[in-house]
Write a protein that holds these residues in place. Structure first.
Motif, PDB file in Angstrom:
ATOM      1  N   LYS A 140     -23.823  79.860 -18.325  1.00  0.00           N
ATOM      2  CA  LYS A 140     -24.630  80.114 -19.550  1.00  0.00           C
ATOM      3  C   LYS A 140     -25.003  81.472 -19.487  1.00  0.00           C
ATOM      4  N   LYS A 141     -25.323  82.198 -18.480  1.00  0.00           N
ATOM      5  CA  LYS A 141     -26.149  83.255 -18.594  1.00  0.00           C
ATOM      6  C   LYS A 141     -25.045  84.383 -18.933  1.00  0.00           C
ATOM      7  N   ILE A 142     -23.743  84.224 -18.519  1.00  0.00           N
ATOM      8  CA  ILE A 142     -22.733  85.272 -18.621  1.00  0.00           C
ATOM      9  C   ILE A 142     -22.472  84.885 -20.163  1.00  0.00           C
ATOM     10  N   ARG A 143     -22.274  83.790 -20.602  1.00  0.00           N
ATOM     11  CA  ARG A 143     -22.036  83.427 -21.973  1.00  0.00           C
ATOM     12  C   ARG A 143     -22.896  84.141 -22.897  1.00  0.00           C
ATOM     13  N   ASP A 144     -24.392  84.151 -22.414  1.00  0.00           N
ATOM     14  CA  ASP A 144     -25.259  84.658 -23.420  1.00  0.00           C
ATOM     15  C   ASP A 144     -24.967  86.193 -23.485  1.00  0.00           C
ATOM     16  N   LYS A 145     -24.771  86.915 -22.253  1.00  0.00           N
ATOM     17  CA  LYS A 145     -24.336  88.135 -22.340  1.00  0.00           C
ATOM     18  C   LYS A 145     -23.139  88.671 -23.028  1.00  0.00           C
ATOM     19  N   ILE A 146     -22.167  87.631 -22.958  1.00  0.00           N
ATOM     20  CA  ILE A 146     -21.023  87.913 -23.812  1.00  0.00           C
ATOM     21  C   ILE A 146     -21.059  88.008 -25.472  1.00  0.00           C
ATOM     22  N   ASN A 147     -22.233  86.864 -25.595  1.00  0.00           N
ATOM     23  CA  ASN A 147     -22.469  86.878 -27.171  1.00  0.00           C
ATOM     24  C   ASN A 147     -23.330  88.087 -27.599  1.00  0.00           C
ATOM     25  N   ARG A 148     -24.329  88.374 -26.523  1.00  0.00           N
ATOM     26  CA  ARG A 148     -25.254  89.690 -26.927  1.00  0.00           C
ATOM     27  C   ARG A 148     -24.419  90.818 -27.050  1.00  0.00           C
ATOM     28  N   GLN A 149     -23.558  91.115 -26.416  1.00  0.00           N
ATOM     29  CA  GLN A 149     -22.686  92.357 -26.233  1.00  0.00           C
ATOM     30  C   GLN A 149     -21.643  92.268 -27.427  1.00  0.00           C
ATOM     31  N   LYS A 150     -21.317  91.082 -28.003  1.00  0.00           N
ATOM     32  CA  LYS A 150     -20.267  91.103 -29.251  1.00  0.00           C
ATOM     33  C   LYS A 150     -19.083  91.221 -28.391  1.00  0.00           C
ATOM     34  N   ILE A 151     -18.908  90.578 -27.185  1.00  0.00           N
ATOM     35  CA  ILE A 151     -17.721  91.016 -26.228  1.00  0.00           C
ATOM     36  C   ILE A 151     -16.538  89.875 -27.015  1.00  0.00           C
ATOM     37  N   SER A 152     -16.859  88.796 -27.479  1.00  0.00           N
ATOM     38  CA  SER A 152     -16.332  87.666 -28.108  1.00  0.00           C
ATOM     39  C   SER A 152     -15.330  88.311 -29.384  1.00  0.00           C
ATOM     40  N   LEU A 153     -15.933  89.135 -30.024  1.00  0.00           N
ATOM     41  CA  LEU A 153     -15.160  89.603 -31.075  1.00  0.00           C
ATOM     42  C   LEU A 153     -14.238  90.634 -30.667  1.00  0.00           C
TER      43      LEU A 153
END
Length: 144
Positions: free
Chosen positions: A88-101
């Motif tokens: 969950k922490k890693i997912r939150d960081k990925i979302n915050r950093q816009k890595i998914s895009l």
């Protein structure tokens, strides 16, 4: 010896399709290992990280973080103590950093390359199925 240029061109097109499709497939798989849904995947999330594998999403995340957060992520990876809270922490960081895009842009880029290679082949039910497979891969990666 006669060279069948048409067969050679088909082989090259299919080879390039496979290469680009394979890269896109692996990126989707790595992305879903972190950002996917356990129920739909049928496996626990974070298995790649737990094995110490640095996948593209983790690599991109690492490079987007400041020094302190990089150190924290490095410790998580080295500990290999991955649970749902850590994911969950890693997912939150990925979302915050816009890595998914960025990951989704890469997936789409490789899928487009693979389909572009198929466009060099004559129309057939086989070509159509390979195009459909590429489209499914995009749906799978973007369905998260």
């Amino acid at each position: 010896m006669l060279i069948d240029r048409d067969a050679e061109e088909k082989h090259r097109a299919l080879d390039n399709y496979g290469l680009n499709f394979g890269i896109a497939f692996q990126i989707v798989d790595d992305y879903l290992d972190i950002m996917g849904d356990e129920d739909s995947l049928g496996k626990a999330l974070g298995q790649d990280i737990a094995m110490g594998e640095i996948t593209l999403p983790v690599y991109d995340l690492f490079n987007s973080l400041g020094k302190k957060e990089r150190g924290e992520l490095k410790q998580i990876i080295l500990s290999r103590n991955i649970n749902s809270e850590v994911i969950k922490k890693i997912r939150d960081k990925i979302n915050r950093q816009k890595i998914s895009l960025r990951i989704k842009e890469r997936i789409l880029s490789y899928v487009c390359r693979s389909k572009h290679n198929l466009a060099r082949l004559k129309d057939s039910c086989f070509r159509e199925k390979l195009m459909d497979l590429a489209d499914y891969l995009v749906e799978r990666g973007f369905g998260v």
